[in-house]
Design a protein around this motif. Structure first.
Motif, mmCIF file in Angstrom:
data_model
loop_
_atom_site.group_PDB
_atom_site.id
_atom_site.type_symbol
_atom_site.label_atom_id
_atom_site.label_comp_id
_atom_site.label_asym_id
_atom_site.label_seq_id
_atom_site.Cartn_x
_atom_site.Cartn_y
_atom_site.Cartn_z
ATOM 1 N N TRP A 7 -2.133 6.358 3.987
ATOM 2 C CA TRP A 7 -1.059 6.705 2.963
ATOM 3 C C TRP A 7 -0.456 7.729 2.309
ATOM 4 O O TRP A 7 -0.544 8.591 3.544
ATOM 5 C CB TRP A 7 -2.346 5.937 1.882
ATOM 6 C CG TRP A 7 -2.637 4.748 2.259
ATOM 7 C CD1 TRP A 7 -4.002 4.396 2.289
ATOM 8 C CD2 TRP A 7 -2.519 3.175 1.556
ATOM 9 N NE1 TRP A 7 -3.947 3.003 2.708
ATOM 10 C CE2 TRP A 7 -3.173 2.556 1.700
ATOM 11 C CE3 TRP A 7 -0.567 2.822 0.563
ATOM 12 C CZ2 TRP A 7 -3.365 1.327 1.262
ATOM 13 C CZ3 TRP A 7 -0.521 1.792 0.569
ATOM 14 C CH2 TRP A 7 -1.845 0.906 0.951
ATOM 15 N N SER A 8 0.252 7.799 1.611
ATOM 16 C CA SER A 8 1.322 8.806 1.597
ATOM 17 C C SER A 8 0.609 10.311 0.917
ATOM 18 O O SER A 8 0.629 11.024 1.235
ATOM 19 C CB SER A 8 1.941 8.783 0.301
ATOM 20 O OG SER A 8 1.466 8.595 -0.959
ATOM 21 N N THR A 9 -1.026 9.698 0.617
ATOM 22 C CA THR A 9 -2.119 10.968 0.779
ATOM 23 C C THR A 9 -2.444 11.775 1.942
ATOM 24 O O THR A 9 -3.318 12.098 1.991
ATOM 25 C CB THR A 9 -3.031 10.613 -0.391
ATOM 26 O OG1 THR A 9 -3.215 8.686 1.278
ATOM 27 C CG2 THR A 9 -2.680 9.909 -1.533
ATOM 28 N N GLY A 10 -1.952 10.613 3.154
ATOM 29 C CA GLY A 10 -2.820 11.494 4.146
ATOM 30 C C GLY A 10 -3.940 10.114 4.895
ATOM 31 O O GLY A 10 -4.108 10.888 5.964
ATOM 32 N N GLN A 11 -4.485 9.367 3.749
ATOM 33 C CA GLN A 11 -5.532 8.615 4.335
ATOM 34 C C GLN A 11 -4.641 7.677 5.054
ATOM 35 O O GLN A 11 -3.901 7.253 5.102
ATOM 36 C CB GLN A 11 -6.465 7.525 3.220
ATOM 37 C CG GLN A 11 -7.104 8.795 2.814
ATOM 38 C CD GLN A 11 -7.611 7.682 1.444
ATOM 39 O OE1 GLN A 11 -7.333 8.010 0.551
ATOM 40 N NE2 GLN A 11 -9.005 7.859 1.345
ATOM 41 N N ALA A 12 -5.717 7.040 5.874
ATOM 42 C CA ALA A 12 -5.706 6.499 7.178
ATOM 43 C C ALA A 12 -5.209 4.947 6.550
ATOM 44 O O ALA A 12 -6.148 4.651 5.530
ATOM 45 C CB ALA A 12 -6.432 6.598 8.199
ATOM 46 N N GLY A 13 -4.616 3.995 6.753
ATOM 47 C CA GLY A 13 -4.187 2.594 5.843
ATOM 48 C C GLY A 13 -5.469 1.533 7.041
ATOM 49 O O GLY A 13 -4.984 2.054 8.307
ATOM 50 N N ASP A 14 -4.760 0.406 6.453
ATOM 51 C CA ASP A 14 -5.627 -0.232 7.094
ATOM 52 C C ASP A 14 -4.938 -1.990 7.087
ATOM 53 O O ASP A 14 -3.611 -1.623 6.089
ATOM 54 C CB ASP A 14 -6.676 -1.127 6.350
ATOM 55 C CG ASP A 14 -6.989 -2.782 6.835
ATOM 56 O OD1 ASP A 14 -6.773 -2.819 7.166
ATOM 57 O OD2 ASP A 14 -8.381 -2.506 6.394
ATOM 58 N N PRO A 15 -3.754 -2.065 8.322
ATOM 59 C CA PRO A 15 -2.991 -3.296 9.126
ATOM 60 C C PRO A 15 -3.061 -4.288 7.994
ATOM 61 O O PRO A 15 -1.983 -4.611 7.932
ATOM 62 C CB PRO A 15 -3.275 -3.476 10.111
ATOM 63 C CG PRO A 15 -4.102 -2.351 10.968
ATOM 64 C CD PRO A 15 -5.092 -1.764 9.955
#
Length: 75
Positions: A7-15
């Motif tokens: 995410w733009s926050t740097g958190q890992a995303g989920d496909p």
């Protein structure tokens, strides 16, 4: 980055969430699709769940539910 979503926050995303929120939009499908190979997962975050949350908050605050904020979004 290196095959991982963020995410733009740097958190890992989920496909699967990416598939729900971006890849499954009619505009994306018409435009050739999405590079994400994951399929949607209705148990995860989706526009329907976000809309339901907004509706519940509007009802709790006794204000009209926000609608049509993005005309053509579902086209």
């Amino acid at each position: 980055m290196a095959g991982r979503l963020f995410w733009s926050t740097g958190q890992a995303g989920d496909p699967e969430v990416l598939a729900n929120l971006v890849c499954d939009l009619p505009q994306v499908k018409r435009g050739g699709g999405c590079i994400n190979s994951a399929s949607s997962n209705p148990s995860k975050d989706s526009w329907e769940k976000r809309a339901a949350y907004c509706d519940a908050m509007a009802e709790e605050l006794d204000i009209p539910a926000p609608r049509d904020f993005m005309p053509g979004f579902d086209d």
